[in-house]
Scaffold this active site. Structure first.
Site, mmCIF file in Angstrom:
data_model
loop_
_atom_site.group_PDB
_atom_site.id
_atom_site.type_symbol
_atom_site.label_atom_id
_atom_site.label_comp_id
_atom_site.label_asym_id
_atom_site.label_seq_id
_atom_site.Cartn_x
_atom_site.Cartn_y
_atom_site.Cartn_z
ATOM 1 C CB VAL A 131 -1.080 -0.184 1.281
ATOM 2 C CG1 VAL A 131 -1.812 1.346 1.273
ATOM 3 C CG2 VAL A 131 -1.556 -1.303 0.823
ATOM 4 C CE LYS A 132 2.997 3.834 -5.249
ATOM 5 N NZ LYS A 132 3.226 4.332 -6.648
ATOM 6 C CB ILE A 133 1.677 5.718 2.975
ATOM 7 C CG1 ILE A 133 0.766 4.205 2.720
ATOM 8 C CG2 ILE A 133 1.234 6.353 3.261
ATOM 9 C CD1 ILE A 133 -0.786 4.279 3.567
#
EC number: 2.2.1.2
Length: 327
Positions: A131-133
């Site tokens: 998951v890109k944060i």
């Protein structure tokens, strides 16, 4: 001699940076990354209409209000494309949460959990999802919470060593420093005279992060991103991962020149590097001192937010059309 692509695969994990599953399939890469900007380019192509329509129908069936329905649909679109991409590669795919949440830790945690659960419920393997944060202070605090819950994170929009250090402290699985956008800023600010690949500021930034991580045995992986040229990619041969556009991957496949390892763990350990004591105030001060990092982080969030809004507008029209057909 084998192609530069094949030689590079022996030194770094190659990742295809696109939202198009067909391009991922032909890339021969291990992993894939995507974002709202990349998905926006392909989501409305006729060949992907079925995935888009299915996501919209699923979102409507959740019986939320208009805002909730839009959120459901956007995340389902990402999941659908992510799952299709995973059919084409043996590794992982990175999907991104809404960039408009970049300064709200709790909201990012909730959205990332929802995206991860939706991914698994749709048939995905949680171990194959990143998951890109965004690399804001608030985003990195969200990463620390998510990693403890078993959600692997890719901290994106990295432009400064202090962001990388903070992500490592949060035990992020992976970070994405943006080579090309750093280079773009320096060219815009000071012109392109005097820069060679050996003095490229984007390449230098990733090299510095690599040295720091390997010097102190930090397990967080480095995935260099946002390349403007094949030469930038080759200048970081040996980096843990390199996420590269299909165009540049094709250039690497066509060139049979030799590839030299540029980043090396043993060499990094020899260098005299001092550890940085991280606090929130140190993070914010060092980011403020770095005009490039401050401006490019803000710009990146604006770009991803804008593309999400454009995608929302397109999805809203599709929802209206479906509602009209059912009326």
């Amino acid at each position: 001699m084998s192609s530069q692509f094949e030689q590079l695969k022996l030194l770094s994990v190659l990742v295809c940076d696109t939202g198009d599953p067909e391009l991922v399939k032909s890339s021969g890469s291990q992993d894939a990354t995507t974002n709202p900007s990349l998905i926006l380019k392909v989501a409305q192509e006729p060949k992907y209409q079925e995935m888009l329509t299915e996501a919209i129908a699923w979102g409507i069936r959740q019986n939320g209000d208009d805002v909730q329905t839009l959120t459901f649909v956007l995340d389902k679109i990402q999941v659908n494309f992510g799952l299709e991409i995973l059919k084409c590669i043996p590794g992982r795919v990175s999907l991104e949460i809404d960039a408009r949440l970049s300064f709200n830790t709790e909201a990012m945690v909730q959205r990332a959990i929802f995206l991860s659960e939706l991914f698994v419920a749709s048939g995905g393997d949680k171990k194959r999802l990143l998951v890109k944060i965004p690399g804001t202070w608030e985003g990195i605090q969200a990463v620390e919470i998510l990693e403890k819950q078993g959600i692997s994170c890719n901290v994106t929009l990295i432009f400064n060593l202090i962001q990388a250090i903070a992500a490592a402290k949060a035990k992020a699985t992976l970070i994405s420093p943006f080579v090309g956008r750093i280079y773009d800023w320096w060219i815009a600010a000071y012109g392109d005279e005097g820069y060679s690949i050996d003095t490229d500021p984007g390449v230098a930034s990733v090299s510095n992060i690599y040295t720091y991580y390997k010097k102190f045995d930090i397990p967080t992986q480095i995935m260099a991103a946002s390349f403007r040229s094949k030469e930038q990619v080759l200048a970081l041969a040996g980096c843990d991962l390199l996420t590269v556009s299909p165009k540049l991957l094709d250039e690497l496949k066509k060139d049979q020149s030799s590839v030299t390892k540029k980043l090396d763990v043993a060499e990094a350990k020899k260098l005299d590097v001092q550890p940085v004591e991280l606090t929130e105030s140190v993070f914010r001060f060092l980011m403020n001192e770095d005009a490039m990092a401050t401006e490019k982080l803000a710009e990146g969030i604006r770009i991803f937010s804008g593309d999400t809004q454009i995608l929302e507008a397109a999805v809203t029209e599709f929802i209206k059309q479906i509602a009209a057909q059912d009326a």
